[in-house]
Design a protein around this motif. Structure first.
Motif, PDB file in Angstrom:
ATOM      1  N   GLY A  68       0.779  -1.222   0.000  1.00 22.96           N
ATOM      2  CA  GLY A  68       0.000   0.000   0.000  1.00 22.96           C
ATOM      3  C   GLY A  68       0.812   1.274   0.000  1.00 22.96           C
ATOM      4  O   GLY A  68       0.257   2.363   0.169  1.00 22.96           O
ATOM      5  N   ARG A  69       2.127   1.175  -0.219  1.00 26.00           N
ATOM      6  CA  ARG A  69       2.992   2.357  -0.218  1.00 26.00           C
ATOM      7  C   ARG A  69       3.711   2.475  -1.551  1.00 26.00           C
ATOM      8  O   ARG A  69       4.110   1.471  -2.151  1.00 26.00           O
ATOM      9  CB  ARG A  69       4.004   2.287   0.933  1.00 26.00           C
ATOM     10  N   LEU A  70       3.877   3.688  -1.994  1.00 25.67           N
ATOM     11  CA  LEU A  70       4.591   3.966  -3.231  1.00 25.67           C
ATOM     12  C   LEU A  70       6.087   3.789  -2.986  1.00 25.67           C
ATOM     13  O   LEU A  70       6.696   4.540  -2.215  1.00 25.67           O
ATOM     14  CB  LEU A  70       4.297   5.393  -3.681  1.00 25.67           C
ATOM     15  N   VAL A  71       6.689   2.776  -3.622  1.00 25.96           N
ATOM     16  CA  VAL A  71       8.100   2.483  -3.376  1.00 25.96           C
ATOM     17  C   VAL A  71       8.985   2.746  -4.584  1.00 25.96           C
ATOM     18  O   VAL A  71      10.215   2.773  -4.445  1.00 25.96           O
ATOM     19  CB  VAL A  71       8.290   1.027  -2.892  1.00 25.96           C
ATOM     20  N   TYR A  72       8.403   2.918  -5.753  1.00 22.94           N
ATOM     21  CA  TYR A  72       9.227   3.176  -6.942  1.00 22.94           C
ATOM     22  C   TYR A  72       8.393   3.950  -7.952  1.00 22.94           C
ATOM     23  O   TYR A  72       7.218   3.631  -8.158  1.00 22.94           O
ATOM     24  CB  TYR A  72       9.720   1.864  -7.559  1.00 22.94           C
ATOM     25  N   GLU A  73       9.020   4.928  -8.616  1.00 23.72           N
ATOM     26  CA  GLU A  73       8.313   5.740  -9.613  1.00 23.72           C
ATOM     27  C   GLU A  73       9.340   6.372 -10.539  1.00 23.72           C
ATOM     28  O   GLU A  73      10.283   7.027 -10.083  1.00 23.72           O
ATOM     29  CB  GLU A  73       7.493   6.826  -8.906  1.00 23.72           C
ATOM     30  N   ARG A  74       9.137   6.180 -11.820  1.00 24.83           N
ATOM     31  CA  ARG A  74      10.039   6.787 -12.800  1.00 24.83           C
ATOM     32  C   ARG A  74       9.266   7.034 -14.090  1.00 24.83           C
ATOM     33  O   ARG A  74       8.416   6.231 -14.480  1.00 24.83           O
ATOM     34  CB  ARG A  74      11.243   5.875 -13.059  1.00 24.83           C
ATOM     35  N   TYR A  75       9.597   8.133 -14.763  1.00 25.37           N
ATOM     36  CA  TYR A  75       8.911   8.532 -15.991  1.00 25.37           C
ATOM     37  C   TYR A  75       9.929   8.834 -17.079  1.00 25.37           C
ATOM     38  O   TYR A  75      11.087   9.164 -16.813  1.00 25.37           O
ATOM     39  CB  TYR A  75       8.034   9.762 -15.732  1.00 25.37           C
ATOM     40  N   ALA A  76       9.471   8.760 -18.332  1.00 25.90           N
ATOM     41  CA  ALA A  76      10.332   9.042 -19.473  1.00 25.90           C
ATOM     42  C   ALA A  76       9.522   9.678 -20.586  1.00 25.90           C
ATOM     43  O   ALA A  76       8.283   9.673 -20.560  1.00 25.90           O
ATOM     44  CB  ALA A  76      11.003   7.759 -19.972  1.00 25.90           C
ATOM     45  N   GLY A  77      10.226  10.203 -21.583  1.00 26.14           N
ATOM     46  CA  GLY A  77       9.545  10.844 -22.700  1.00 26.14           C
ATOM     47  C   GLY A  77       8.725  12.025 -22.227  1.00 26.14           C
ATOM     48  O   GLY A  77       9.120  12.761 -21.316  1.00 26.14           O
ATOM     49  N   PRO A  78       7.547  12.235 -22.789  1.00 29.13           N
ATOM     50  CA  PRO A  78       6.724  13.376 -22.383  1.00 29.13           C
ATOM     51  C   PRO A  78       5.872  13.125 -21.143  1.00 29.13           C
ATOM     52  O   PRO A  78       5.163  14.020 -20.692  1.00 29.13           O
ATOM     53  CB  PRO A  78       5.816  13.580 -23.614  1.00 29.13           C
ATOM     54  N   THR A  79       5.924  11.926 -20.585  1.00 25.78           N
ATOM     55  CA  THR A  79       5.019  11.542 -19.493  1.00 25.78           C
ATOM     56  C   THR A  79       5.582  11.951 -18.138  1.00 25.78           C
ATOM     57  O   THR A  79       6.769  11.762 -17.864  1.00 25.78           O
ATOM     58  CB  THR A  79       4.777  10.026 -19.521  1.00 25.78           C
ATOM     59  N   THR A  80       4.718  12.498 -17.293  1.00 25.17           N
ATOM     60  CA  THR A  80       5.083  12.840 -15.920  1.00 25.17           C
ATOM     61  C   THR A  80       4.044  12.238 -14.976  1.00 25.17           C
ATOM     62  O   THR A  80       3.061  11.628 -15.423  1.00 25.17           O
ATOM     63  CB  THR A  80       5.131  14.359 -15.705  1.00 25.17           C
ATOM     64  N   ALA A  81       4.236  12.459 -13.692  1.00 24.04           N
ATOM     65  CA  ALA A  81       3.280  11.962 -12.700  1.00 24.04           C
ATOM     66  C   ALA A  81       1.913  12.608 -12.861  1.00 24.04           C
ATOM     67  O   ALA A  81       0.913  12.071 -12.390  1.00 24.04           O
ATOM     68  CB  ALA A  81       3.808  12.210 -11.292  1.00 24.04           C
ATOM     69  N   GLN A  82       1.847  13.740 -13.538  1.00 21.37           N
ATOM     70  CA  GLN A  82       0.586  14.446 -13.734  1.00 21.37           C
ATOM     71  C   GLN A  82      -0.073  14.159 -15.080  1.00 21.37           C
ATOM     72  O   GLN A  82      -1.126  14.717 -15.392  1.00 21.37           O
ATOM     73  CB  GLN A  82       0.801  15.967 -13.605  1.00 21.37           C
ATOM     74  N   THR A  83       0.513  13.284 -15.887  1.00 14.84           N
ATOM     75  CA  THR A  83       0.005  13.019 -17.234  1.00 14.84           C
ATOM     76  C   THR A  83      -1.076  11.947 -17.225  1.00 14.84           C
ATOM     77  O   THR A  83      -0.792  10.791 -16.881  1.00 14.84           O
ATOM     78  CB  THR A  83       1.139  12.549 -18.165  1.00 14.84           C
ATOM     79  N   PRO A  84      -2.318  12.281 -17.602  1.00 13.34           N
ATOM     80  CA  PRO A  84      -3.313  11.215 -17.832  1.00 13.34           C
ATOM     81  C   PRO A  84      -2.962  10.486 -19.136  1.00 13.34           C
ATOM     82  O   PRO A  84      -3.108  11.028 -20.226  1.00 13.34           O
ATOM     83  CB  PRO A  84      -4.642  11.979 -17.938  1.00 13.34           C
ATOM     84  N   HIS A  85      -2.475   9.289 -19.008  1.00 15.44           N
ATOM     85  CA  HIS A  85      -1.943   8.514 -20.136  1.00 15.44           C
ATOM     86  C   HIS A  85      -3.068   7.705 -20.775  1.00 15.44           C
ATOM     87  O   HIS A  85      -3.935   7.170 -20.086  1.00 15.44           O
ATOM     88  CB  HIS A  85      -0.858   7.572 -19.632  1.00 15.44           C
ATOM     89  N   LEU A  86      -3.057   7.602 -22.086  1.00 14.14           N
ATOM     90  CA  LEU A  86      -4.006   6.729 -22.775  1.00 14.14           C
ATOM     91  C   LEU A  86      -3.741   5.293 -22.360  1.00 14.14           C
ATOM     92  O   LEU A  86      -2.624   4.793 -22.508  1.00 14.14           O
ATOM     93  CB  LEU A  86      -3.871   6.886 -24.285  1.00 14.14           C
ATOM     94  N   THR A  87      -4.764   4.631 -21.851  1.00 12.16           N
ATOM     95  CA  THR A  87      -4.584   3.266 -21.349  1.00 12.16           C
ATOM     96  C   THR A  87      -4.874   2.199 -22.397  1.00 12.16           C
ATOM     97  O   THR A  87      -4.632   1.023 -22.159  1.00 12.16           O
ATOM     98  CB  THR A  87      -5.503   3.011 -20.143  1.00 12.16           C
ATOM     99  N   TRP A  88      -5.431   2.601 -23.539  1.00 12.61           N
ATOM    100  CA  TRP A  88      -5.882   1.633 -24.540  1.00 12.61           C
ATOM    101  C   TRP A  88      -6.751   0.559 -23.863  1.00 12.61           C
ATOM    102  O   TRP A  88      -7.705   0.871 -23.184  1.00 12.61           O
ATOM    103  CB  TRP A  88      -4.704   1.050 -25.313  1.00 12.61           C
ATOM    104  N   SER A  89      -6.428  -0.713 -24.017  1.00 12.79           N
ATOM    105  CA  SER A  89      -7.352  -1.768 -23.582  1.00 12.79           C
ATOM    106  C   SER A  89      -7.345  -2.020 -22.080  1.00 12.79           C
ATOM    107  O   SER A  89      -8.129  -2.842 -21.601  1.00 12.79           O
ATOM    108  CB  SER A  89      -7.068  -3.074 -24.324  1.00 12.79           C
ATOM    109  N   ILE A  90      -6.510  -1.323 -21.321  1.00 14.69           N
ATOM    110  CA  ILE A  90      -6.727  -1.318 -19.878  1.00 14.69           C
ATOM    111  C   ILE A  90      -8.118  -0.785 -19.586  1.00 14.69           C
ATOM    112  O   ILE A  90      -8.739  -1.134 -18.566  1.00 14.69           O
ATOM    113  CB  ILE A  90      -5.643  -0.485 -19.173  1.00 14.69           C
ATOM    114  N   SER A  91      -8.647   0.029 -20.506  1.00 16.39           N
ATOM    115  CA  SER A  91     -10.016   0.546 -20.367  1.00 16.39           C
ATOM    116  C   SER A  91     -11.017  -0.583 -20.152  1.00 16.39           C
ATOM    117  O   SER A  91     -12.026  -0.398 -19.448  1.00 16.39           O
ATOM    118  CB  SER A  91     -10.408   1.340 -21.613  1.00 16.39           C
ATOM    119  N   LYS A  92     -10.786  -1.723 -20.762  1.00 11.65           N
ATOM    120  CA  LYS A  92     -11.711  -2.849 -20.621  1.00 11.65           C
ATOM    121  C   LYS A  92     -11.801  -3.308 -19.172  1.00 11.65           C
ATOM    122  O   LYS A  92     -12.890  -3.581 -18.648  1.00 11.65           O
ATOM    123  CB  LYS A  92     -11.253  -4.003 -21.517  1.00 11.65           C
TER     124      LYS A  92
END
Length: 364
Positions: A68-92
């Motif tokens: 239940g705790r955030l232990v690792y986080e890393r981003y690359a390219g244009p994505t940040t922690a604030q970016t709503p990313h397209l999930t594609w079929s995770i939507s299902k």
């Protein structure tokens, strides 16, 4: 040619708040991990990024929740922690989780005829909601993408002749097998469910239902879910969430549908999501279908598509490498967003390295 990545440092927060009560963007955090196993995970997930050819593994976000705790986080390219990313079929799988709330409200039963909630399916008698959740509608659907667009049912549904009313387009397809007897992965089945949900919860509640039922109770504030021209959510493809917000959904599922003091989704709905479809045959897909989630076990006890991950691993998966992995036995939730175009990313390889880095490190 543009190569490179950037790191969003993980902040160590002194929060007394429990993970179940995360408000907004507050996150309980653990110590920043390091060591050879973390380096091996990063070496696989974050190679030098080629933004010209878009070749190779191109991870946009990697986030790990343990105990239940955030232990690792890393981003690359244009994505940040604030970016709503397209999930594609995770939507299902998100759609299935929203359905879980409606199930807890006793608004439908899994063996209900799908036509009860979406009348155009009257031409397919015997089709139940459970069949749609198993991608077993029996409709003659071709889930082909960039490599075969001319014969692709999903490309036609999302971008050409079916885009104005995706459920109606799907319902017009002919049958190839009786409902419930054969697995055939279909974004159309998911959009039939999205249309059925409108009658299940009522037209007045429907536009806000994913938010009021699921996102807001979890503290998700910035989700986007596109609709087609008929006002039906594109349940197959077009939900956008930050990595942190998607992790909340994973943690809800890891905890058998409980969030804080509230049983947001019934345990038997989570169990249905994690139960293998009995008519699935090995080799039909990259993982075993459950109730609109993907599993690392089949009805055959020897079937483990990701051999280096625990058998209880289950996941929401999307095009171009999107993944939400839930590993209850290791108390892990992993979000991986990507922009993979050449198919080089492997779920098992990332899971193997994540298990080496994090399994056994949390508190019992």
């Amino acid at each position: 040619m543009s190569k490179g990545w950037f790191l969003i440092p993980l902040l160590i927060l002194n929060l007394s708040v429990q993970a179940e009560d995360w408000p907004g963007e507050q996150w309980p955090s653990g110590p920043t991990p390091s060591g050879p196993a973390i380096e091996a995970l990063e070496h696989y997930a974050f190679p030098l990024r080629d933004d010209a050819s878009r070749e190779g593994i191109r991870t946009d976000a990697l986030l790990v929740i343990q105990d239940g705790r955030l232990v690792y986080e890393r981003y690359a390219g244009p994505t940040t922690a604030q970016t709503p990313h397209l999930t594609w079929s995770i939507s299902k799988s998100l759609l299935a989780t929203v359905f879980g709330v409606a199930y807890g409200e006793q608004r439908f039963a899994l063996d209900d005829p799908a036509a009860k909630y979406y009348p155009p399916l009257n031409r397919h008698p015997g089709l139940t909601l459970a069949d749609l959740f198993h991608w077993a509608s029996g409709l003659d659907w071709q889930e082909d993408y960039e490599y075969a667009p001319l014969k692709s049912s999903v490309v036609a549904m999302l971008y050409t002749r079916g885009r104005h009313d995706m459920a109606a387009f799907t319902a017009r397809h002919e049958s190839f097998s009786p409902p419930g007897q054969a697995f055939r992965y279909s974004s159309g089945d998911s959009n039939l469910l999205a249309a059925a949900l409108k009658n299940i919860v009522g037209a007045a509640r429907y536009p806000d239902y994913p938010w009021t039922a699921l996102f807001e109770p979890l503290g998700i504030r910035h989700a986007t879910w596109e609709t087609d021209a008929s006002g039906t959510f594109v349940g197959s493809s077009y939900a956008y969430l930050t990595a942190r917000d998607l992790a909340r959904v994973g943690l809800l599922m890891q905890r058998d549908g409980r969030w804080g003091e509230r049983q947001l989704i019934p345990k038997d709905w989570v169990a249905f999501s994690r139960e293998p479809f009995v008519h699935f045959q090995a080799g039909q897909d990259e993982a075993v279908p459950g109730g609109h989630w993907w599993l690392n076990r089949g009805a055959d006890p020897g079937l483990h598509p990701w051999p280096d991950a625990p058998p209880d691993t289950f996941a929401a998966l999307g095009h171009w490498g999107q993944a939400l992995y839930v590993i209850p036995s290791a108390r892990l939730v992993i979000v991986r967003y990507g922009d993979d175009r050449d198919g080089s990313y492997r779920h098992n390889e990332l899971l193997k390295r994540a298990m080496a880095a994090f399994a056994g490190k949390g508190q019992p």
